[in-house]
Design a protein around this motif. Structure first.
Motif, PDB file in Angstrom:
ATOM      1  N   CYS A  66       8.646   6.484 -28.630  1.00 48.47           N
ATOM      2  CA  CYS A  66       9.574   7.094 -27.530  1.00 48.47           C
ATOM      3  C   CYS A  66       8.308   7.765 -27.327  1.00 48.47           C
ATOM      4  CB  CYS A  66      10.362   7.370 -27.544  1.00 48.47           C
ATOM      5  SG  CYS A  66      11.300   7.671 -25.360  1.00 48.47           S
ATOM      6  N   ASP A  67       7.210   7.342 -26.335  1.00 50.03           N
ATOM      7  CA  ASP A  67       6.593   8.926 -26.211  1.00 50.03           C
ATOM      8  C   ASP A  67       7.296   9.592 -24.486  1.00 50.03           C
ATOM      9  OD1 ASP A  67       4.399   7.458 -27.338  1.00 50.03           O
ATOM     10  OD2 ASP A  67       3.640   6.215 -25.928  1.00 50.03           O
ATOM     11  N   GLU A  68       6.572  10.447 -24.016  1.00 44.56           N
ATOM     12  CA  GLU A  68       7.322  11.066 -22.997  1.00 44.56           C
ATOM     13  C   GLU A  68       7.140  10.223 -21.312  1.00 44.56           C
ATOM     14  OE1 GLU A  68       5.267  15.570 -22.506  1.00 44.56           O
ATOM     15  OE2 GLU A  68       5.997  15.826 -24.466  1.00 44.56           O
ATOM     16  N   GLY A  69       8.518  10.723 -21.655  1.00 45.92           N
ATOM     17  CA  GLY A  69       8.361  10.236 -19.434  1.00 45.92           C
ATOM     18  C   GLY A  69       9.352   8.306 -20.244  1.00 45.92           C
ATOM     19  N   GLN A  70       9.704   7.863 -21.429  1.00 47.35           N
ATOM     20  CA  GLN A  70       9.752   6.958 -21.820  1.00 47.35           C
ATOM     21  C   GLN A  70      11.002   6.091 -21.552  1.00 47.35           C
ATOM     22  OE1 GLN A  70       6.959   4.647 -20.806  1.00 47.35           O
ATOM     23  NE2 GLN A  70       6.071   5.741 -19.868  1.00 47.35           N
ATOM     24  N   ALA A  71      12.345   7.615 -21.942  1.00 49.20           N
ATOM     25  CA  ALA A  71      13.247   7.529 -21.929  1.00 49.20           C
ATOM     26  C   ALA A  71      14.162   6.517 -21.494  1.00 49.20           C
ATOM     27  CB  ALA A  71      13.901   8.588 -22.936  1.00 49.20           C
ATOM     28  N   ASP A  72      14.951   5.653 -21.226  1.00 48.42           N
ATOM     29  CA  ASP A  72      15.800   5.161 -19.788  1.00 48.42           C
ATOM     30  C   ASP A  72      17.004   6.223 -20.136  1.00 48.42           C
ATOM     31  OD1 ASP A  72      14.602   2.508 -19.542  1.00 48.42           O
ATOM     32  OD2 ASP A  72      13.943   2.190 -21.480  1.00 48.42           O
ATOM     33  N   CYS A  73      17.461   6.739 -21.328  1.00 49.11           N
ATOM     34  CA  CYS A  73      18.469   7.688 -21.571  1.00 49.11           C
ATOM     35  C   CYS A  73      17.996   8.197 -22.313  1.00 49.11           C
ATOM     36  CB  CYS A  73      19.545   6.378 -21.407  1.00 49.11           C
ATOM     37  SG  CYS A  73      21.364   8.014 -21.673  1.00 49.11           S
ATOM     38  N   ILE A  74      18.915   9.753 -21.907  1.00 46.09           N
ATOM     39  CA  ILE A  74      18.782  10.143 -23.254  1.00 46.09           C
ATOM     40  C   ILE A  74      20.540  11.139 -23.311  1.00 46.09           C
ATOM     41  CG2 ILE A  74      18.654  13.216 -23.950  1.00 46.09           C
ATOM     42  CD1 ILE A  74      15.805  12.570 -22.858  1.00 46.09           C
ATOM     43  N   LEU A  75      20.189  11.355 -24.831  1.00 46.45           N
ATOM     44  CA  LEU A  75      22.018  11.391 -24.894  1.00 46.45           C
ATOM     45  C   LEU A  75      21.993  12.280 -25.966  1.00 46.45           C
ATOM     46  CD1 LEU A  75      25.214  10.339 -24.567  1.00 46.45           C
ATOM     47  CD2 LEU A  75      24.614   9.287 -26.875  1.00 46.45           C
ATOM     48  N   SER A  76      22.329  13.406 -25.267  1.00 42.79           N
ATOM     49  CA  SER A  76      22.239  14.725 -26.608  1.00 42.79           C
ATOM     50  C   SER A  76      23.487  15.557 -27.114  1.00 42.79           C
ATOM     51  CB  SER A  76      21.698  15.728 -25.594  1.00 42.79           C
ATOM     52  OG  SER A  76      21.069  17.309 -26.397  1.00 42.79           O
ATOM     53  N   PHE A  77      23.844  15.734 -27.722  1.00 43.86           N
ATOM     54  CA  PHE A  77      24.629  16.391 -28.546  1.00 43.86           C
ATOM     55  C   PHE A  77      25.113  18.008 -27.630  1.00 43.86           C
ATOM     56  CE2 PHE A  77      26.703  12.470 -30.568  1.00 43.86           C
ATOM     57  CZ  PHE A  77      25.677  11.429 -30.399  1.00 43.86           C
ATOM     58  N   GLU A  78      23.471  18.416 -27.932  1.00 43.55           N
ATOM     59  CA  GLU A  78      24.155  20.161 -27.541  1.00 43.55           C
ATOM     60  C   GLU A  78      22.854  20.094 -25.923  1.00 43.55           C
ATOM     61  OE1 GLU A  78      22.681  23.125 -28.681  1.00 43.55           O
ATOM     62  OE2 GLU A  78      20.913  21.659 -28.896  1.00 43.55           O
ATOM     63  N   THR A  79      23.935  21.578 -25.700  1.00 42.29           N
ATOM     64  CA  THR A  79      22.663  21.881 -24.617  1.00 42.29           C
ATOM     65  C   THR A  79      20.949  21.203 -25.193  1.00 42.29           C
ATOM     66  OG1 THR A  79      23.380  23.965 -24.704  1.00 42.29           O
ATOM     67  CG2 THR A  79      24.345  22.364 -23.239  1.00 42.29           C
ATOM     68  N   THR A  80      21.143  22.301 -26.368  1.00 43.24           N
ATOM     69  CA  THR A  80      19.438  22.726 -26.056  1.00 43.24           C
ATOM     70  C   THR A  80      18.540  21.958 -26.737  1.00 43.24           C
ATOM     71  OG1 THR A  80      19.991  25.016 -27.455  1.00 43.24           O
ATOM     72  CG2 THR A  80      18.036  24.995 -27.523  1.00 43.24           C
ATOM     73  N   GLU A  81      19.122  20.900 -26.956  1.00 46.00           N
ATOM     74  CA  GLU A  81      18.353  19.954 -27.607  1.00 46.00           C
ATOM     75  C   GLU A  81      17.989  19.312 -26.497  1.00 46.00           C
ATOM     76  OE1 GLU A  81      16.800  18.831 -30.663  1.00 46.00           O
ATOM     77  OE2 GLU A  81      17.322  21.016 -31.487  1.00 46.00           O
ATOM     78  N   ALA A  82      19.018  18.909 -26.042  1.00 44.13           N
ATOM     79  CA  ALA A  82      17.863  18.417 -24.699  1.00 44.13           C
ATOM     80  C   ALA A  82      17.225  19.087 -24.132  1.00 44.13           C
ATOM     81  CB  ALA A  82      19.887  18.242 -23.118  1.00 44.13           C
ATOM     82  N   LEU A  83      17.533  20.200 -23.524  1.00 43.44           N
ATOM     83  CA  LEU A  83      16.229  20.906 -22.929  1.00 43.44           C
ATOM     84  C   LEU A  83      14.889  20.468 -23.753  1.00 43.44           C
ATOM     85  CD1 LEU A  83      17.627  23.968 -21.663  1.00 43.44           C
ATOM     86  CD2 LEU A  83      16.427  22.512 -20.245  1.00 43.44           C
ATOM     87  N   ARG A  84      14.950  20.559 -24.644  1.00 51.02           N
ATOM     88  CA  ARG A  84      13.913  20.404 -26.015  1.00 51.02           C
ATOM     89  C   ARG A  84      13.213  18.804 -25.458  1.00 51.02           C
ATOM     90  NH1 ARG A  84      12.368  19.429 -30.729  1.00 51.02           N
ATOM     91  NH2 ARG A  84      14.584  18.713 -31.946  1.00 51.02           N
ATOM     92  N   ASN A  85      13.677  18.621 -25.550  1.00 53.11           N
ATOM     93  CA  ASN A  85      13.838  16.544 -25.337  1.00 53.11           C
ATOM     94  C   ASN A  85      13.732  15.898 -23.830  1.00 53.11           C
ATOM     95  OD1 ASN A  85      13.903  15.915 -27.936  1.00 53.11           O
ATOM     96  ND2 ASN A  85      15.203  17.214 -28.293  1.00 53.11           N
ATOM     97  N   VAL A  86      13.908  16.900 -22.497  1.00 52.43           N
ATOM     98  CA  VAL A  86      14.274  16.527 -21.360  1.00 52.43           C
ATOM     99  C   VAL A  86      12.836  15.525 -21.194  1.00 52.43           C
ATOM    100  CG1 VAL A  86      13.766  19.222 -19.956  1.00 52.43           C
ATOM    101  CG2 VAL A  86      15.106  16.869 -18.808  1.00 52.43           C
ATOM    102  N   SER A  87      11.771  15.902 -21.165  1.00 57.10           N
ATOM    103  CA  SER A  87      10.262  15.183 -21.278  1.00 57.10           C
ATOM    104  C   SER A  87      10.682  14.112 -21.429  1.00 57.10           C
ATOM    105  CB  SER A  87       9.291  15.987 -21.703  1.00 57.10           C
ATOM    106  OG  SER A  87       9.267  16.051 -23.229  1.00 57.10           O
ATOM    107  N   PHE A  88      11.218  13.509 -21.977  1.00 57.63           N
ATOM    108  CA  PHE A  88      11.281  12.432 -22.938  1.00 57.63           C
ATOM    109  C   PHE A  88      11.857  11.088 -21.892  1.00 57.63           C
ATOM    110  CE2 PHE A  88       9.847  14.521 -26.938  1.00 57.63           C
ATOM    111  CZ  PHE A  88       8.915  13.001 -26.972  1.00 57.63           C
ATOM    112  N   LEU A  89      12.140  11.381 -20.720  1.00 56.19           N
ATOM    113  CA  LEU A  89      13.056  11.433 -19.927  1.00 56.19           C
ATOM    114  C   LEU A  89      12.204  10.711 -19.097  1.00 56.19           C
ATOM    115  CD1 LEU A  89      15.800  10.489 -19.095  1.00 56.19           C
ATOM    116  CD2 LEU A  89      16.190  12.437 -17.724  1.00 56.19           C
ATOM    117  N   LYS A  90      12.446   9.071 -18.742  1.00 53.46           N
ATOM    118  CA  LYS A  90      11.193   8.314 -17.534  1.00 53.46           C
ATOM    119  C   LYS A  90      12.475   9.156 -15.891  1.00 53.46           C
ATOM    120  CE  LYS A  90      13.269   4.101 -17.099  1.00 53.46           C
ATOM    121  NZ  LYS A  90      13.156   2.451 -17.032  1.00 53.46           N
TER     122      LYS A  90
END
Length: 193
Positions: A66-90
């Motif tokens: 999964c490259d940046e901007g390609q995830a159809d959905c990010i399911l994050s189990f806590e807020t910090t990891e969500a912020l760290r990975n949000v660039s992968f969300l399309k």
């Protein structure tokens, strides 16, 4: 379901059940005869480090990357990891986040600080904040917060509730089936409200 592969990126901290949730998703997908590929990045997960799991599924899946901007959905189990990975969300993708914030070791030892205004920043990205830990407690144990989040994800996917229920009932320890099924439904309701 179209011919494009669907990409779900799950992220959290070691011990939160990220890999279990990904496995339950993969098992549900295979019930529909779809191809599924899954990759896991554990880091120092046993010591509370980051865990990222990518699940890609569809009629034909060529890669688990999964490259940046390609995830159809990010399911994050806590807020910090969500912020760290949000660039992968399309653009237009779903961002489902447990409202819980877990302080990493660097913050606990005073070497770093938690990001400010995490929930507001996530909402600016279009996040749906799910009180997964609280809902899991309502179901019977905070250990099923991962299934609450899976329920939130399930509400965005075209798979029947009965299939999710059957897969979960077959994969979790027998004495926890009822709790996990309740957690699934609480997550679905939270995502829809």
């Amino acid at each position: 379901m179209n011919n494009q592969a669907t990409t779900v990126l799950m992220c959290g901290i070691g011990g939160q059940g990220t890999i279990t949730a990904a496995s339950l998703l993969a098992s549900t997908v295979t019930e529909y005869g779809l191809q599924v590929k899954m990759s896991e990045i554990h880091g120092m997960s046993q010591r509370g480090g980051a865990v990222t799991t990518i699940v890609r599924f569809g009629e034909e899946v060529h890669s688990m990357v999964c490259d940046e901007g390609q995830a159809d959905c990010i399911l994050s189990f806590e807020t910090t990891e969500a912020l760290r990975n949000v660039s992968f969300l399309k653009k237009g993708g779903a961002l489902l986040v447990n409202q819980e914030s877990i302080k990493p070791q660097s913050v606990l030892t005073g070497r770093a600080q938690m990001p400010h205004n995490m929930q507001q920043r996530l909402q600016n990205y279009g996040a749906k904040l799910i009180p997964a830990t609280e809902l899991a407690r309502k179901a019977g144990t905070t250990k099923c917060a991962n299934v609450v989040l899976l329920g939130a994800l399930a509400s965005t996917l075209p798979f029947e509730v009965e299939v999710w229920e059957r897969v979960i009932a077959s994969k979790v320890p027998p004495k926890t089936v009822d709790i996990n099924l309740q957690a699934l439904h609480l997550g679905m309701e939270a995502a829809r409200s």
